[in-house]
Design an enzyme around this catalytic site. Structure first.
Site, PDB file in Angstrom:
ATOM      1  N   TYR A   1      38.486  38.703  41.752  1.00 15.90           N
ATOM      2  CA  TYR A   1      39.875  38.300  41.551  1.00 15.90           C
ATOM      3  C   TYR A   1      40.710  39.499  41.085  1.00 15.90           C
ATOM      4  CZ  TYR A   1      43.956  35.944  39.566  1.00 15.90           C
ATOM      5  OH  TYR A   1      45.244  35.558  39.260  1.00 15.90           O
ATOM      6  N   ILE A   2      40.195  40.241  40.125  1.00 17.85           N
ATOM      7  CA  ILE A   2      40.904  41.429  39.629  1.00 17.85           C
ATOM      8  C   ILE A   2      41.122  42.426  40.755  1.00 17.85           C
ATOM      9  CG2 ILE A   2      40.772  43.383  38.038  1.00 17.85           C
ATOM     10  CD1 ILE A   2      41.235  40.639  36.710  1.00 17.85           C
TER      11      ILE A   2
END
Length: 254
Positions: free
Chosen positions: A158-159
């Site tokens: 996600y990051i």
């Protein structure tokens, strides 16, 4: 209270079936925009468009998955075919994935996050920009995250995906600035949505922890993110492009 920030503009909103996307469609419509919404869940889109039309707005929906190039193209083509042009777009569609240590993260989770969060933005950008070039310019806002500016544990794909959204924003802004297209991003902090509700439900104490790290000490409402996106899409900031605006209660500014 509205100020007609987007009066007369045709705006596309992706990921509009819930959360920030649905809130943005409502905010944009109340600011005078004609709104085209797209997402995968037709029942949600139909209900949203019915609500917007009930309030006197011009609105329509296109069912689609932005990770599929043909669906992204179809949403843009619909807006242009139905309303004659595309002035603005909010590329909001995204997913959160699992909260899992990196060494235990599965290929399926990685692939799904990258397909929606990165490929989806890429697909939308290229078709939106092509339409805006025919119209002499426009404005695009991508939805990144504070996770596109800092690291958050147990969320590596996600990051990475939200950092990629920042990269796409800056690259597109630079490439098309002289052709009248502005591209910016919002970076929401902890915001009430289906993604965060799921995360909080599966991780007791996570919301309290996130709020303790936020100077304002609370979770944002999706309308607060929508308000920032509306301003960035409007003509009120014509010399602003390539920026990422944290809408995070002061989180990344500590």
């Amino acid at each position: 209270m509205t100020s007609d920030l987007l009066a007369g503009k045709v705006v596309l909103v992706t990921g509009a079936s819930s959360g920030i996307g649905a809130a943005s469609a409502k905010v944009f419509a109340r600011e005078g925009a004609t709104v085209v919404v797209t997402a995968r869940r037709e029942d949600r889109l139909a209900a949203l468009v019915e609500e917007l039309r009930g309030e006197g707005a011009e609105a329509a929906y296109v069912v689609g998955d932005v990770s599929a190039p043909q669906d992204a193209a179809r949403a843009v083509d619909f807006a242009v075919g139905e309303y004659g042009r595309l002035d603005s777009a909010f590329n909001n569609a995204g997913i959160g994935g699992d909260r899992t240590p990196l060494h235990l993260m599965s290929d399926d989770v990685y692939d799904s996050i990258m397909d929606i969060n990165v490929r989806g933005v890429f697909n939308c950008l290229r078709h939106e920009i092509a339409a805006m070039l025919q119209n002499g310019g426009g404005s695009i806002v991508n939805n990144s995250s504070v996770g596109g500016l800092v690291a958050i544990p147990t969320a590596a794909p996600y990051i990475a995906s939200k950092h990629a959204v920042v990269g796409f924003t800056r690259a597109a802004a630079d490439e098309y600035a002289k052709q009248g297209i502005r591209v910016n991003a919002v970076a929401p902090g902890t915001t009430r949505s289906e993604i965060t509700t799921d995360w909080f439900g599966r991780n007791p104490g996570l919301e309290e922890l996130a709020n303790s790290l936020t100077p304002q000490g609370r979770t944002a409402e999706p309308e607060e993110i929508a308000a920032a996106a509306a301003w960035l899409l409007s003509d009120r900031c014509p010399f602003l492009t390539g920026v990422v605006v944290p809408v995070d209660g002061g989180f990344v500014n500590q």
